[in-house]
Structures are given as structure tokens and as C-alpha cells.
Design a protein around this motif. Structure first.
Motif: not given
Ligand SMILES: *Cc1c(COP(=O)(O)O)cnc(C)c1O
Length: 345
Positions: A91-100, A215-225, A227-229
Motif C-alpha cells: 500500500g506504499g502509494i498511499s503511505v509514501n506519497a499520500l496519493a490515490s 538529473a534533477d529527479f534523481i537528486r530529489q529521489a536521493r533525498r527521499f531515499r 529520508l526513508m533510511g
């Protein structure tokens, strides 16, 4: 001899892969200086014609990071009902992204332009979530390993472009699709905003997945990675396995596909097998009659030395992989021929 076909994740690294792992130069990847991780990320990005890549612990993590990075709370993700991002990521879509999520029901888990159009909401209708992201899966696990071709994806990409939607690929088994179609990896970078590929499936690595994108997307994803430990230190040990696999263990996927087809031919003769999904790559899914539960059947098979998994009430799945050999194919045929009446007692 144990024939383990529960998943293509059950493989052991080969001696040569272990050698590559233990001789890899290492550094602290959170600080950005593990040379082997950096080399793997650069290699994968350039292979697919993407700007950058991020090496992660699992395909669930790369998919979830992609969804988290591409969306904002309240956004809607369009995917097939059978897709891994919906069925197998907690159920990660709702938990991690608060998306439907809007769940389409495609043929064997494949989306089409018209299915996607059906789920695009008008951005001016304040009742609705904002349609933001489309996720495709290639090959489709629950669809029995069926795959998309580049023209099929191009038609989907066109709908996404027309409607301002982002397109992500869950390519856990993308290389299985590519060795069948013969299409170039580079075409994929043109079609998707992001791609997740697994190294721990058919490519035979112990651990690891890659997220590819701008590159910019991966930079943001690296930040979230982080954050998630999911920041890791001398991860070059694992990245070395990935480099080795990309260099040496892609073409051999064809053998997995031909062995899967051989299993299909064996199953055709079994009275308890009602239907076999077309075998397009390394996944074999078959249906048992209403009177036999897949869970019971799988348990019985295991006592004969063959392991599969129950994939629905009456569905069983086998996945071929690097450690499933020709000798095992022969042995499997013997077991199935000798004992099949036992399975339906
Ligand atoms: C295995 C798989 C993943 C990722 O799984 P992890 O076990 O988290 O690495 C993602 N998508 C599909 C289709 C898969 O089969």
C-alpha cells in the motif's frame, strides 16, 4: 536436487560475481564517493539514455521513490489492477506519497491508450484527484511475463504527453522483455520519465535495483531515499555484482525463456492443468481446476522436490532463472511424469 522456481530472486551469486564483489573499490556512498556505486549508476543511466541513476536496496524502494518524487499528496496514479506497485508494495502509494490510485483492468495487466484515457480526470473538476502519473510494468509479473513493445509504449506516451501525465516504468524484468523483442535499451530513455530495473531478479545479483531518470529527479529521489533510511555506505560490494551482471548475465536470459517454454510443454500433458497462460518470457502461470487449491498443490509439489508459489486460489507460478539448469528441466519432467496422479488424489 531441489528445483526452486518460486521466483527468479532465489539465485546465488556465481564465483566470478563474488570475485567482482570482493575486489571492488569502495567508498562512502552517502558522501557520494563509492566509485563502484558511481560506476554502476553511470553505466545504467547511459545504457538507457537517461541522465542519472540511483542504486537502491530493492525494486519496491525504486518504484516508491519514483511515485513519491513524481506526485504530490492527493494526486492520482493510474496503473493496472495486477501491477506490483499496487499489489505487492504494502500500500506504499498511499503511505509514501499520500496519493490515490486508479486501477485499470487490462489484458494480462497491460495498459492501453484507451484504458488510460478512461481514468484521466478533468483537472478543472474539483471533486476529483489530479491525474498525475501512469505506471507501466514490463514484463508484467501477474500477467505471466507478457511484455510491451516500443510502439505500444510510444502510443501510451503520446496520451501521457497530451494530458500532462508523467510516465514511470516498473522494469523489474525489463531485460527479459528486451531479449525477446531485440529492441534497444536506448529507446526506453526516450519514452519514460523514470525507469526502475531490478538486478536481483533474472540478472542474478544478490541485492539491488536502479532508478533512472533526469538529473534533477534523481537528486530529489536521493533525498527521499535518505529520508526513508535507504542511504548506504560501502554499497560498492553490491554495485559490483550489478556491473558484473550487466556485462555478463543479460543475454543468457534467453535460456530462461526457452526453459520456461519447456516447462509449459510438460504441463500440457498433466490432467490437472486446466489452462497455461502464454509463455512469453521466464514466467509460467497455470490454472488448476476448482477442486484443487493452489496452496495444496504447491505443498505437494514441494514434497516431490519442485517449489513454485500459489498465485491466486487456483493459480500456480513458476519462474525460471540463472540457477535453473538443463539437468533440472530433465529431472522436473521425470518428477511430473512419474508422480502426477498423486497430485490429484
Ligand atoms: C520483484 C518486483 C519488484 C521489486 O521487488 P523487490 O523485491 O522490492 O526488489 C517490482 N516490480 C515487479 C514487477 C517485480 O516483480
Amino acid at each position: 536436487m531441489l528445483i526452486d522456481l518460486r521466483s527468479d530472486t532465489v539465485t546465488q551469486p556465481t564465483p566470478a560475481m563474488r570475485e567482482a564483489m570482493f575486489s571492488a573499490p569502495l567508498g562512502d556512498d552517502v558522501l557520494g564517493d563509492d566509485p563502484t556505486v558511481n560506476a554502476l549508476e553511470a553505466k545504467a543511466a547511459s545504457l538507457f539514455g537517461m541522465e542519472a541513476a540511483l542504486f537502491c536496496a530493492s525494486g519496491t524502494m525504486t518504484n516508491q521513490l519514483a511515485i513519491r518524487t513524481h506526485t504530490r499528496p492527493g494526486d492520482d496514479v493510474i496503473c493496472d489492477y495486477l501491477s506490483h506497485v499496487y499489489q505487492y508494495e504494502g500500500g506504499g502509494i498511499s503511505v509514501n506519497a499520500l496519493a490515490s490510485v486508479s486501477l485499470a483492468h487490462g489484458e494480462r495487466g497491460k495498459l492501453t491508450p484507451s484504458l488510460i484515457r478512461d481514468y484521466i480526470y478533468s483537472p478543472t473538476d474539483s471533486h476529483k484527484p489530479l491525474s498525475r502519473l501512469v505506471v507501466l510494468e514490463n514484463t508484467v509479473n501477474k500477467g505471466g511475463g507478457c511484455y510491451y513493445t516500443v510502439p505500444e509504449i510510444a502510443a501510451i506516451k503520446k496520451v501521457c504527453d497530451e494530458n500532462g501525465l508523467i510516465l514511470h516504468l516498473d522494469g523489474a524484468r525489463l531485460f527479459n522483455a528486451l531479449v525477446e523483442t531485440g529492441e534497444p535499451t536506448g529507446a526506453y530513455g526516450q519514452l519514460f520519465d523514470s525507469i526502475s530495473i531490478c538486478l536481483s531478479k533474472g540478472l542474478g545479483c544478490p541485492v539491488g535495483s536502479l532508478l533512472l531518470g533526469k538529473a534533477d529527479f534523481i537528486r530529489q529521489a536521493r533525498r527521499f531515499r535518505k529520508l526513508m533510511g535507504g542511504g548506504w555506505r560501502q554499497a560498492g560490494f553490491l554495485a559490483a555484482a550489478g556491473i558484473y551482471a550487466l556485462d555478463h548475465q543479460v543475454d543468457r536470459l534467453k535460456q530462461d525463456h526457452s526453459r520456461a517454454r519447456k516447462i509449459g510443454a510438460m504441463l500440457e500433458h498433466l490432467p490437472e492443468v486446466e489452462e497455461i497462460l502464454p509463455i512469453d518470457t521466464n514466467i509460467v502461470i497455470f490454472r488448476l481446476p476448482e477442486t484443487i487449491l493452489a496452496a495444496d498443490y504447491v505443498e505437494k509439489l514441494a514434497t516431490k522436490g519442485i517449489r513454485g508459489i500459489s498465485f491466486g486460489k487456483h493459480l500456480v507460478r513458476f519462474v525460471t532463472h540463472h540457477d535453473f539448469t538443463d539437468e533440472m528441466v530433465v529431472e522436473m519432467e521425470k518428477i511430473l511424469n512419474r508422480d502426477f496422479y498423486d497430485f490429484i488424489d
